[in-house]
Every structure is written in C-alpha cells, then in structure tokens.
Write a protein that holds these residues in place. Structure first.
Motif, PDB file in Angstrom:
ATOM      1  N   VAL A 144       0.819  -1.214   0.000  1.00  0.00           N
ATOM      2  CA  VAL A 144       0.000   0.000   0.000  1.00  0.00           C
ATOM      3  C   VAL A 144       0.850   1.259   0.000  1.00  0.00           C
ATOM      4  O   VAL A 144       0.419   2.289  -0.499  1.00  0.00           O
ATOM      5  N   ALA A 145       2.067   1.196   0.560  1.00  0.00           N
ATOM      6  CA  ALA A 145       2.921   2.377   0.584  1.00  0.00           C
ATOM      7  C   ALA A 145       4.371   1.950   0.721  1.00  0.00           C
ATOM      8  O   ALA A 145       4.674   0.982   1.426  1.00  0.00           O
ATOM      9  N   GLY A 146       5.249   2.683   0.055  1.00  0.00           N
ATOM     10  CA  GLY A 146       6.667   2.383   0.127  1.00  0.00           C
ATOM     11  C   GLY A 146       7.464   3.654   0.337  1.00  0.00           C
ATOM     12  O   GLY A 146       7.015   4.749  -0.013  1.00  0.00           O
ATOM     13  N   ILE A 147       8.638   3.483   0.942  1.00  0.00           N
ATOM     14  CA  ILE A 147       9.528   4.625   1.152  1.00  0.00           C
ATOM     15  C   ILE A 147      10.961   4.147   0.961  1.00  0.00           C
ATOM     16  O   ILE A 147      11.359   3.118   1.510  1.00  0.00           O
ATOM     17  N   THR A 148      11.709   4.875   0.168  1.00  0.00           N
ATOM     18  CA  THR A 148      13.096   4.495  -0.079  1.00  0.00           C
ATOM     19  C   THR A 148      13.993   5.008   1.043  1.00  0.00           C
ATOM     20  O   THR A 148      13.560   5.775   1.908  1.00  0.00           O
ATOM     21  N   LYS A 149      15.255   4.596   0.993  1.00  0.00           N
ATOM     22  CA  LYS A 149      16.198   5.076   2.008  1.00  0.00           C
ATOM     23  C   LYS A 149      16.407   6.582   1.896  1.00  0.00           C
ATOM     24  O   LYS A 149      16.845   7.217   2.852  1.00  0.00           O
ATOM     25  N   ASP A 150      16.075   7.158   0.747  1.00  0.00           N
ATOM     26  CA  ASP A 150      16.158   8.609   0.551  1.00  0.00           C
ATOM     27  C   ASP A 150      14.806   9.282   0.754  1.00  0.00           C
ATOM     28  O   ASP A 150      14.626  10.440   0.355  1.00  0.00           O
ATOM     29  N   SER A 151      13.856   8.542   1.319  1.00  0.00           N
ATOM     30  CA  SER A 151      12.523   9.048   1.677  1.00  0.00           C
ATOM     31  C   SER A 151      11.656   9.417   0.484  1.00  0.00           C
ATOM     32  O   SER A 151      10.765  10.265   0.598  1.00  0.00           O
ATOM     33  N   ILE A 152      11.891   8.778  -0.632  1.00  0.00           N
ATOM     34  CA  ILE A 152      10.969   8.905  -1.764  1.00  0.00           C
ATOM     35  C   ILE A 152       9.831   7.924  -1.540  1.00  0.00           C
ATOM     36  O   ILE A 152      10.060   6.749  -1.242  1.00  0.00           O
ATOM     37  N   THR A 153       8.610   8.412  -1.670  1.00  0.00           N
ATOM     38  CA  THR A 153       7.441   7.594  -1.334  1.00  0.00           C
ATOM     39  C   THR A 153       6.625   7.233  -2.571  1.00  0.00           C
ATOM     40  O   THR A 153       6.676   7.917  -3.600  1.00  0.00           O
ATOM     41  N   ALA A 202      -0.206   2.919  -3.351  1.00  0.00           N
ATOM     42  CA  ALA A 202      -1.209   2.273  -4.172  1.00  0.00           C
ATOM     43  C   ALA A 202      -2.304   3.296  -4.489  1.00  0.00           C
ATOM     44  O   ALA A 202      -2.590   4.177  -3.674  1.00  0.00           O
ATOM     45  N   ASP A 203      -2.899   3.164  -5.647  1.00  0.00           N
ATOM     46  CA  ASP A 203      -3.935   4.116  -6.050  1.00  0.00           C
ATOM     47  C   ASP A 203      -5.076   4.165  -5.039  1.00  0.00           C
ATOM     48  O   ASP A 203      -5.672   5.218  -4.817  1.00  0.00           O
ATOM     49  N   SER A 204      -5.358   3.046  -4.410  1.00  0.00           N
ATOM     50  CA  SER A 204      -6.506   2.963  -3.499  1.00  0.00           C
ATOM     51  C   SER A 204      -6.312   3.778  -2.226  1.00  0.00           C
ATOM     52  O   SER A 204      -7.290   4.079  -1.537  1.00  0.00           O
ATOM     53  N   VAL A 205      -5.072   4.133  -1.897  1.00  0.00           N
ATOM     54  CA  VAL A 205      -4.818   4.868  -0.656  1.00  0.00           C
ATOM     55  C   VAL A 205      -4.199   6.237  -0.904  1.00  0.00           C
ATOM     56  O   VAL A 205      -3.998   7.009   0.036  1.00  0.00           O
ATOM     57  N   LYS A 206      -3.911   6.536  -2.142  1.00  0.00           N
ATOM     58  CA  LYS A 206      -3.243   7.790  -2.468  1.00  0.00           C
ATOM     59  C   LYS A 206      -4.085   8.980  -1.992  1.00  0.00           C
ATOM     60  O   LYS A 206      -5.304   9.022  -2.200  1.00  0.00           O
ATOM     61  N   GLY A 207      -3.427   9.916  -1.315  1.00  0.00           N
ATOM     62  CA  GLY A 207      -4.122  11.078  -0.798  1.00  0.00           C
ATOM     63  C   GLY A 207      -4.719  10.873   0.580  1.00  0.00           C
ATOM     64  O   GLY A 207      -5.153  11.835   1.228  1.00  0.00           O
ATOM     65  N   LYS A 219      14.958   6.472  15.352  1.00  0.00           N
ATOM     66  CA  LYS A 219      14.166   5.554  16.180  1.00  0.00           C
ATOM     67  C   LYS A 219      13.979   4.192  15.526  1.00  0.00           C
ATOM     68  O   LYS A 219      13.270   3.343  16.067  1.00  0.00           O
ATOM     69  N   ASN A 220      14.597   3.987  14.363  1.00  0.00           N
ATOM     70  CA  ASN A 220      14.433   2.713  13.645  1.00  0.00           C
ATOM     71  C   ASN A 220      12.960   2.375  13.445  1.00  0.00           C
ATOM     72  O   ASN A 220      12.540   1.229  13.635  1.00  0.00           O
ATOM     73  N   THR A 221      12.170   3.369  13.092  1.00  0.00           N
ATOM     74  CA  THR A 221      10.724   3.190  13.016  1.00  0.00           C
ATOM     75  C   THR A 221      10.178   3.754  11.714  1.00  0.00           C
ATOM     76  O   THR A 221      10.619   4.816  11.255  1.00  0.00           O
ATOM     77  N   VAL A 222       9.238   3.028  11.138  1.00  0.00           N
ATOM     78  CA  VAL A 222       8.489   3.489   9.977  1.00  0.00           C
ATOM     79  C   VAL A 222       7.028   3.629  10.386  1.00  0.00           C
ATOM     80  O   VAL A 222       6.507   2.780  11.128  1.00  0.00           O
ATOM     81  N   TYR A 223       6.382   4.669   9.907  1.00  0.00           N
ATOM     82  CA  TYR A 223       5.002   4.952  10.277  1.00  0.00           C
ATOM     83  C   TYR A 223       4.096   4.905   9.042  1.00  0.00           C
ATOM     84  O   TYR A 223       4.538   5.113   7.917  1.00  0.00           O
ATOM     85  N   LEU A 224       2.829   4.666   9.306  1.00  0.00           N
ATOM     86  CA  LEU A 224       1.810   4.799   8.275  1.00  0.00           C
ATOM     87  C   LEU A 224       0.643   5.558   8.891  1.00  0.00           C
ATOM     88  O   LEU A 224      -0.082   5.015   9.727  1.00  0.00           O
ATOM     89  N   GLN A 225       0.495   6.808   8.484  1.00  0.00           N
ATOM     90  CA  GLN A 225      -0.641   7.613   8.917  1.00  0.00           C
ATOM     91  C   GLN A 225      -1.792   7.352   7.960  1.00  0.00           C
ATOM     92  O   GLN A 225      -1.641   7.541   6.748  1.00  0.00           O
ATOM     93  N   MET A 226      -2.895   6.907   8.507  1.00  0.00           N
ATOM     94  CA  MET A 226      -4.054   6.559   7.682  1.00  0.00           C
ATOM     95  C   MET A 226      -5.217   7.459   8.045  1.00  0.00           C
ATOM     96  O   MET A 226      -5.698   7.429   9.188  1.00  0.00           O
ATOM     97  N   ASN A 227      -5.664   8.258   7.102  1.00  0.00           N
ATOM     98  CA  ASN A 227      -6.790   9.164   7.297  1.00  0.00           C
ATOM     99  C   ASN A 227      -7.946   8.778   6.379  1.00  0.00           C
ATOM    100  O   ASN A 227      -7.755   8.032   5.416  1.00  0.00           O
ATOM    101  N   SER A 228      -9.102   9.298   6.684  1.00  0.00           N
ATOM    102  CA  SER A 228     -10.301   9.039   5.869  1.00  0.00           C
ATOM    103  C   SER A 228     -10.464   7.551   5.601  1.00  0.00           C
ATOM    104  O   SER A 228     -10.689   7.123   4.456  1.00  0.00           O
ATOM    105  N   LEU A 229     -10.360   6.781   6.639  1.00  0.00           N
ATOM    106  CA  LEU A 229     -10.411   5.327   6.478  1.00  0.00           C
ATOM    107  C   LEU A 229     -11.765   4.864   5.966  1.00  0.00           C
ATOM    108  O   LEU A 229     -12.814   5.446   6.296  1.00  0.00           O
TER     109      LEU A 229
END
Length: 115
Positions: free
Chosen positions: A48-57, A60-65, A75-85
């Motif tokens: 549904v979402a990807g991020i490169t080591k250079d933070s290029i994101t 998927a079309d279904s979640v875009k926006g 923090k060795n952490t990756v986040y996924l903020q999900m709005n308008s679920l």
C-alpha cells in the motif's frame, strides 16, 4: 537477526484515522526501502505504501491522498498515517522491506474500519 514489530491497529469508524508504527530491532532503514503491506480476508497481500532510504514515497492508487508513509531513522521506526479510512481498508497490516523479505514478516496489526 532483524525483527519488525507492527503496532497501532484497532477498530475505527469510517472517516477516522489511525497511525501504525513499525519498529525494527536494528537499523535497516538507512540501507533499505521499506513498505507497508496489507492482507484482507480472502485476498492476496498487497503493497500500500513504500519509502526508499532517501525518503521517496509511493502509494497504491486505493490509498493515495489518504495514507502517508514516513520514517524516523533515529528511532528505527516506519510509520503509516491513515486518514479518511474506509471499510475496504480493513485488513492485517504488515511492514517489511520493499521488495519484501520472507524472513522479515511479523505478526502484523489488525485494522478494522466499521461503516
């Protein structure tokens, strides 16, 4: 051995928001692209979402926006903020490298969106 632990899932009404977290036992984020994946009942796991080591994101079309992936290298952490679920976002969400490594799949975190 690298372990990825997802958290932050839950039950939310349609239109609501959640933020998922993926903590790594070691800092692999500096070197590897990461992704959030999901698997709904009876469906294949999908990116549904990807991020490169250079933070290029990418999304998927279904979640875009609606979804935003980010990373905190300190923090060795990756986040996924999900709005308008939406109810169709209901699934188990996993993080992994992108492309995924079989040995990195964790338990995932359940997201349930009620209508």
């Amino acid at each position: 051995q690298v372990q990825l632990v997802e958290s932050g899932g839950g039950l939310v009404q349609a239109g609501g928001s959640l933020r998922l977290s993926c903590a790594a036992s070691v800092n692999i984020f500096r070197l590897l692209s990461m992704g959030w994946y999901r698997q709904a009942p009876g469906k294949q796991r999908e990116l549904v979402a990807g991020i490169t080591k250079d933070s290029i994101t990418n999304y998927a079309d279904s979640v875009k926006g609606r979804f935003t992936i980010s990373r905190d290298k300190a923090k060795n952490t990756v986040y996924l903020q999900m709005n308008s679920l939406k109810p169709e976002d209901t699934a188990v969400y996993y993080c992994n490298t992108n492309p995924p490594g079989e040995r990195y799949w964790g338990q995932g975190t359940q997201v349930t969106v009620s209508s």
